[in-house]
Design a protein around this motif. Sequence first.
Motif, PDB file in Angstrom:
ATOM      1  N   ILE A   1      27.126  32.059  41.525  1.00  0.00           N
ATOM      2  CA  ILE A   1      28.107  32.503  40.540  1.00  0.00           C
ATOM      3  C   ILE A   1      27.575  32.267  39.129  1.00  0.00           C
ATOM      4  CG2 ILE A   1      30.419  32.079  39.635  1.00  0.00           C
ATOM      5  CD1 ILE A   1      31.314  31.697  42.524  1.00  0.00           C
ATOM      6  N   ALA A   2      26.921  31.138  38.925  1.00  0.00           N
ATOM      7  CA  ALA A   2      26.358  30.839  37.600  1.00  0.00           C
ATOM      8  C   ALA A   2      25.285  31.856  37.217  1.00  0.00           C
ATOM      9  CB  ALA A   2      25.788  29.431  37.584  1.00  0.00           C
TER      10      ALA A   2
ATOM     11  N   CYS B   1      26.988  35.184  36.354  1.00  0.00           N
ATOM     12  CA  CYS B   1      27.665  35.126  35.053  1.00  0.00           C
ATOM     13  C   CYS B   1      26.663  35.246  33.916  1.00  0.00           C
ATOM     14  CB  CYS B   1      28.455  33.832  34.917  1.00  0.00           C
ATOM     15  SG  CYS B   1      29.875  33.751  36.018  1.00  0.00           S
ATOM     16  N   GLN B   2      25.532  34.601  34.054  1.00  0.00           N
ATOM     17  CA  GLN B   2      24.515  34.650  33.013  1.00  0.00           C
ATOM     18  C   GLN B   2      23.870  36.036  32.959  1.00  0.00           C
ATOM     19  OE1 GLN B   2      21.313  31.880  33.547  1.00  0.00           O
ATOM     20  NE2 GLN B   2      20.855  31.824  31.354  1.00  0.00           N
TER      21      GLN B   2
ATOM     22  N   TRP C   1      25.070  39.032  33.904  1.00  0.00           N
ATOM     23  CA  TRP C   1      25.953  40.110  33.463  1.00  0.00           C
ATOM     24  C   TRP C   1      26.838  39.708  32.286  1.00  0.00           C
ATOM     25  CZ3 TRP C   1      25.132  44.893  35.094  1.00  0.00           C
ATOM     26  CH2 TRP C   1      24.386  45.068  36.247  1.00  0.00           C
ATOM     27  N   SER C   2      26.699  38.507  31.761  1.00  0.00           N
ATOM     28  CA  SER C   2      27.508  38.002  30.637  1.00  0.00           C
ATOM     29  C   SER C   2      29.002  38.155  30.926  1.00  0.00           C
ATOM     30  CB  SER C   2      27.150  38.732  29.343  1.00  0.00           C
ATOM     31  OG  SER C   2      25.818  38.504  29.013  1.00  0.00           O
ATOM     32  N   VAL C   3      29.385  37.606  32.078  1.00  0.00           N
ATOM     33  CA  VAL C   3      30.772  37.648  32.520  1.00  0.00           C
ATOM     34  C   VAL C   3      31.237  36.211  32.677  1.00  0.00           C
ATOM     35  CG1 VAL C   3      32.327  38.438  34.355  1.00  0.00           C
ATOM     36  CG2 VAL C   3      30.344  39.802  33.745  1.00  0.00           C
ATOM     37  N   SER C   4      32.485  35.942  32.364  1.00  0.00           N
ATOM     38  CA  SER C   4      32.995  34.578  32.496  1.00  0.00           C
ATOM     39  C   SER C   4      33.179  34.224  33.972  1.00  0.00           C
ATOM     40  CB  SER C   4      34.329  34.436  31.764  1.00  0.00           C
ATOM     41  OG  SER C   4      35.337  35.139  32.448  1.00  0.00           O
ATOM     42  N   THR C   5      33.087  32.938  34.259  1.00  0.00           N
ATOM     43  CA  THR C   5      33.280  32.501  35.645  1.00  0.00           C
ATOM     44  C   THR C   5      34.697  32.788  36.113  1.00  0.00           C
ATOM     45  OG1 THR C   5      33.772  30.270  34.881  1.00  0.00           O
ATOM     46  CG2 THR C   5      31.519  30.701  35.568  1.00  0.00           C
TER      47      THR C   5
ATOM     48  N   SER D   1      36.486  35.360  35.398  1.00  0.00           N
ATOM     49  CA  SER D   1      36.526  36.766  35.819  1.00  0.00           C
ATOM     50  C   SER D   1      35.878  36.945  37.184  1.00  0.00           C
ATOM     51  CB  SER D   1      35.811  37.647  34.794  1.00  0.00           C
ATOM     52  OG  SER D   1      36.482  37.623  33.564  1.00  0.00           O
ATOM     53  N   VAL D   2      34.737  36.290  37.373  1.00  0.00           N
ATOM     54  CA  VAL D   2      34.032  36.425  38.656  1.00  0.00           C
ATOM     55  C   VAL D   2      34.890  35.876  39.784  1.00  0.00           C
ATOM     56  CG1 VAL D   2      31.984  35.732  39.963  1.00  0.00           C
ATOM     57  CG2 VAL D   2      31.775  36.402  37.562  1.00  0.00           C
ATOM     58  N   TYR D   3      35.521  34.721  39.583  1.00  0.00           N
ATOM     59  CA  TYR D   3      36.378  34.165  40.626  1.00  0.00           C
ATOM     60  C   TYR D   3      37.575  35.078  40.883  1.00  0.00           C
ATOM     61  CZ  TYR D   3      33.915  29.790  41.289  1.00  0.00           C
ATOM     62  OH  TYR D   3      32.974  28.854  41.633  1.00  0.00           O
TER      63      TYR D   3
END
Length: 140
Positions: free
Chosen positions: A37-38, A41-42, A44-48, A50-52
Amino acid sequence: MRQPNQPRAFQLRKRRVFSEAFKREKVAQIAAGHYSIAQFCQLWSVSTASVYRWIYRYSPDHQKGTTMIVQLDSEAAKTQQLLQEVAQLQQALDQKQMIIDFQNQLIELASKELQLDLKKTFSPPRSNTSASTALNTPMP
């Protein structure tokens, strides 16, 4: 991107919208272990958060409010070994209990046969001689 006069905190980033197909594909890749997940996030510059949110929405294996227990192979093998050991100990305990039950029945039969309470009496009945009384009398 960053204008030289503006501090980093005041940078405006364009709002990005990802398609549902993109989200599903990326969640599948995360679930398959292609990304952590980390890393995702790095990349695609997406917040964690949002990913969760995507994972909870699009992954059948991850539902919000559930806990997933992850074990290493060595932990799983150790757990299996301990379960086998518990089963062996339970079997040994059952065998010992059968022996105790048999011995109790044997004591009961011997008590009936000898007409003595062997469970409470550990020595033969006392005779009325003075020598045996002197031996059995406690010392002051």
